[in-house]
Motif scaffolding. Structure first.
Motif, PDB file in Angstrom:
ATOM      1  N   SER A 354       0.826  -1.216   0.000  1.00 57.79           N
ATOM      2  CA  SER A 354       0.000   0.000   0.000  1.00 57.79           C
ATOM      3  C   SER A 354       0.859   1.265   0.000  1.00 57.79           C
ATOM      4  O   SER A 354       0.560   2.224  -0.725  1.00 57.79           O
ATOM      5  CB  SER A 354      -0.976   0.001   1.182  1.00 57.79           C
ATOM      6  N   GLY A 355       1.960   1.252   0.766  1.00 57.29           N
ATOM      7  CA  GLY A 355       2.860   2.418   0.774  1.00 57.29           C
ATOM      8  C   GLY A 355       3.438   2.643  -0.610  1.00 57.29           C
ATOM      9  O   GLY A 355       3.431   3.765  -1.133  1.00 57.29           O
ATOM     10  N   GLY A 356       3.915   1.549  -1.229  1.00 58.70           N
ATOM     11  CA  GLY A 356       4.498   1.646  -2.576  1.00 58.70           C
ATOM     12  C   GLY A 356       3.489   2.195  -3.568  1.00 58.70           C
ATOM     13  O   GLY A 356       3.785   3.092  -4.368  1.00 58.70           O
ATOM     14  N   LEU A 357       2.273   1.671  -3.478  1.00 58.11           N
ATOM     15  CA  LEU A 357       1.226   2.076  -4.437  1.00 58.11           C
ATOM     16  C   LEU A 357       0.924   3.576  -4.326  1.00 58.11           C
ATOM     17  O   LEU A 357       0.854   4.290  -5.334  1.00 58.11           O
ATOM     18  CB  LEU A 357      -0.038   1.263  -4.144  1.00 58.11           C
ATOM     19  N   TYR A 358       0.746   4.065  -3.089  1.00 59.54           N
ATOM     20  CA  TYR A 358       0.379   5.480  -2.952  1.00 59.54           C
ATOM     21  C   TYR A 358       1.560   6.415  -3.229  1.00 59.54           C
ATOM     22  O   TYR A 358       1.367   7.495  -3.779  1.00 59.54           O
ATOM     23  CB  TYR A 358      -0.277   5.745  -1.592  1.00 59.54           C
ATOM     24  N   LEU A 359       2.780   5.979  -2.879  1.00 61.89           N
ATOM     25  CA  LEU A 359       3.939   6.820  -3.206  1.00 61.89           C
ATOM     26  C   LEU A 359       4.067   6.965  -4.721  1.00 61.89           C
ATOM     27  O   LEU A 359       4.290   8.055  -5.260  1.00 61.89           O
ATOM     28  CB  LEU A 359       5.221   6.220  -2.623  1.00 61.89           C
ATOM     29  N   LEU A 360       3.854   5.830  -5.425  1.00 56.13           N
ATOM     30  CA  LEU A 360       3.942   5.840  -6.888  1.00 56.13           C
ATOM     31  C   LEU A 360       2.856   6.745  -7.481  1.00 56.13           C
ATOM     32  O   LEU A 360       3.107   7.549  -8.384  1.00 56.13           O
ATOM     33  CB  LEU A 360       3.751   4.401  -7.390  1.00 56.13           C
ATOM     34  N   THR A 361       1.640   6.643  -6.926  1.00 61.03           N
ATOM     35  CA  THR A 361       0.529   7.452  -7.449  1.00 61.03           C
ATOM     36  C   THR A 361       0.787   8.939  -7.226  1.00 61.03           C
ATOM     37  O   THR A 361       0.547   9.764  -8.110  1.00 61.03           O
ATOM     38  CB  THR A 361      -0.787   7.075  -6.729  1.00 61.03           C
ATOM     39  N   ILE A 362       1.288   9.277  -6.022  1.00 59.74           N
ATOM     40  CA  ILE A 362       1.543  10.686  -5.709  1.00 59.74           C
ATOM     41  C   ILE A 362       2.625  11.232  -6.644  1.00 59.74           C
ATOM     42  O   ILE A 362       2.512  12.320  -7.196  1.00 59.74           O
ATOM     43  CB  ILE A 362       1.968  10.835  -4.225  1.00 59.74           C
ATOM     44  N   LYS A 363       3.667  10.400  -6.875  1.00 53.78           N
ATOM     45  CA  LYS A 363       4.760  10.812  -7.762  1.00 53.78           C
ATOM     46  C   LYS A 363       4.213  11.053  -9.175  1.00 53.78           C
ATOM     47  O   LYS A 363       4.497  12.069  -9.800  1.00 53.78           O
ATOM     48  CB  LYS A 363       5.805   9.693  -7.816  1.00 53.78           C
ATOM     49  N   ASN A 364       3.399  10.098  -9.654  1.00 58.42           N
ATOM     50  CA  ASN A 364       2.859  10.215 -11.020  1.00 58.42           C
ATOM     51  C   ASN A 364       1.969  11.429 -11.165  1.00 58.42           C
ATOM     52  O   ASN A 364       2.027  12.136 -12.168  1.00 58.42           O
ATOM     53  CB  ASN A 364       2.044   8.962 -11.389  1.00 58.42           C
ATOM     54  N   SER A 365       1.111  11.693 -10.141  1.00 57.33           N
ATOM     55  CA  SER A 365       0.215  12.838 -10.301  1.00 57.33           C
ATOM     56  C   SER A 365       0.997  14.149 -10.219  1.00 57.33           C
ATOM     57  O   SER A 365       0.657  15.122 -10.883  1.00 57.33           O
ATOM     58  CB  SER A 365      -0.959  12.792  -9.323  1.00 57.33           C
ATOM     59  N   ALA A 366       2.122  14.180  -9.439  1.00 59.72           N
ATOM     60  CA  ALA A 366       2.955  15.391  -9.390  1.00 59.72           C
ATOM     61  C   ALA A 366       3.591  15.615 -10.763  1.00 59.72           C
ATOM     62  O   ALA A 366       3.656  16.744 -11.256  1.00 59.72           O
ATOM     63  CB  ALA A 366       4.033  15.238  -8.319  1.00 59.72           C
TER      64      ALA A 366
END
Ligand SMILES: CCCCCCCCCCCCCCCC(=O)SCCNC(=O)CCNC(=O)[C@H](O)C(C)(C)COP(=O)(O)OP(=O)(O)OC[C@H]1O[C@@H](n2cnc3c(N)ncnc32)[C@H](O)[C@@H]1OP(=O)(O)O
Length: 371
Positions: A354-366
């Motif tokens: 879950s941490g990996g998934l949300y970090l990746l999503t936040i990075k992509n949306s930035a």
């Protein structure tokens, strides 16, 4: 600090910080005695936690943003991980947490009798659970006795059934004297081997269903795993609609407080002074009946509006209420259940995905915002 930054920090650090807090509290205070595996919070909410979290998460998504393929993809990834870790790694196999348990020497135990032939008080942790387990074991042994053609095994099954009935407080007709010269440990072994020979005891759920007790081995905490995953899913998704949720709350103000003050603005004496009742009946009406009816009406109004305000207009409150519930369950687990290493493995297994998934999503949306 802006809201979304605070929310991300909360999502990332709440669970590890709570694990630490739980262990510090555990050093300072005695273990809480009110925690019960069979209480309503655990049986109705936590044990059905993925269902509740899914409903709240989708409801919030629907009310704030509508269906969106990114949310669906994240939900799908986390659901698959929850399923393979806690329910079944593949069709008709045990979940990963149970595979880890059995691979590290854990098994489904049936140490029903203690060395004196009485009910083993370490077999399960409450009388209710012990009685339920004895009942399940009795049913399985009875089934075995009816199907086996081996006379020796059938006799042993008969002796075991008599012992179990005695432990359940049921009358065997011939009392304890009728039981054979078989030692309690031999009977425990027979019960264990017989129920295992029926097959399918590779998962904790199957063990529970057969009345057994999951003992030994490294048992990653399912509660810590599930609570972490649910907290990160709810807070992680909240990050994507909080810019819609907070302004809506601000815009509407707290009109509920007006209804609440109406509830208190209901003085019987004021009724009497203002309306000046003439008869005893009128005095009774103004002093007791009118305030009670008005209070009831206001209470119904207030409740309806509260539900509308929280569930329909601002479901983010519902989301935070559930985050609080999962956090509470997480804290209680750190205080009462499993060893530290089992709690850590539950946390890590949830956190990595879950941490990996949300970090990746936040990075992509930035990145998308920059482009
Ligand atoms: C108007 C509205 C419209 C809405 C419009 C939106 C539409 C929106 C569509 C949504 C659509 C949904 C679709 C979802 C579809 C599904 O999700 S359906 C599936 C629902 N199922 C679930 O949610 C199941 C969740 N539960 C689980 O995954 C597992 O039970 C668990 C919790 C991980 C299992 O853990 P476990 O076996 O209990 O093992 P573990 O945690 O290691 O604990 C060991 C023991 O310590 C005890 N324990 C540990 N910690 C604790 C604690 N804190 N307290 C008490 N006991 C504890 C355990 O109870 C256990 O005891 P036993 O009872 O086994 O003896």
């Amino acid at each position: 600090m802006e809201h979304s930054k605070a929310l991300r920090i909360l999502a990332l650090f709440l669970c590890p910080a709570t694990l630490l807090l739980g262990h510090i509290l555990g050093l300072l205070y005695p273990v809480p005695s009110w925690i019960d595996k069979d209480d309503w919070i655990n049986t109705f909410f936590v044990k059905k936690g993925w269902f509740w979290t899914s409903v709240v998460m989708w409801w919030c998504a629907f009310r704030y943003k509508g269906w969106n393929k990114h949310i669906s993809l994240r939900y799908f990834v986390l659901s698959v991980w929850w399923f393979v870790f806690t329910q079944a790694a593949w069709f008709h196999t045990a979940p990963i947490m149970d595979l880890i348990f059995t691979a590290t020497g854990g098994l489904c135990g049936f140490d029903v009798l203690d060395t004196n032939g009485n009910l083993n008080q370490k077999f399960h942790d409450s009388d209710v659970r012990r009685t339920k387990s004895l009942d399940k074991i009795h049913t399985l042994l009875k089934k075995f006795q009816l199907t086996t053609e081996d006379e020796f095994l059938s006799n042993l099954a008969d002796h075991s059934l008599k012992s179990i009935r005695r432990l359940m407080g049921l009358n065997n007709g011939d009392g304890r004297d009728g039981e054979p010269p078989v030692s309690p440990s031999e009977l425990n072994i027979f019960i264990h081997d017989t129920i295992h020979s029926l097959g399918g005891l590779g998962s904790s759920a199957a063990c529970r269903a057969a009345g057994g007790q999951w003992t030994g081995g490294h048992d990653p905490s399912g509660h810590i795993f599930l609570n972490t995953l649910m907290i990160m899913l709810l807070l992680g998704e909240c990050d994507f609609f909080e810019n819609l949720a907070w302004p809506r709350i601000k815009r509407q103000g707290c009109k509920l407080s007006n209804y609440f003050t109406d509830l208190l603005d209901n003085s019987p004496l004021l009724n009497v002074l203002q309306r000046r009742p003439q008869t005893t009946y009128d005095v009774f009406w103004e002093l007791f009946a009118r305030p009670a009816l008005k209070c009831l009406g206001d209470l119904v109004n207030f409740s309806l509006l509260s539900v509308r305000y929280v569930v329909w207009e601002n479901p983010v409150f519902l989301l935070f209420a559930f985050v609080f519930l999962w956090w509470y369950s997480f804290l209680m687990t750190t205080l009462v259940f499993h060893t530290l290493s089992e709690q850590l493995s539950g946390l890590l297994c949830a956190y990595v995905v879950s941490g990996g998934l949300y970090l990746l999503t936040i990075k992509n949306s930035a990145k998308r915002r920059l482009v």
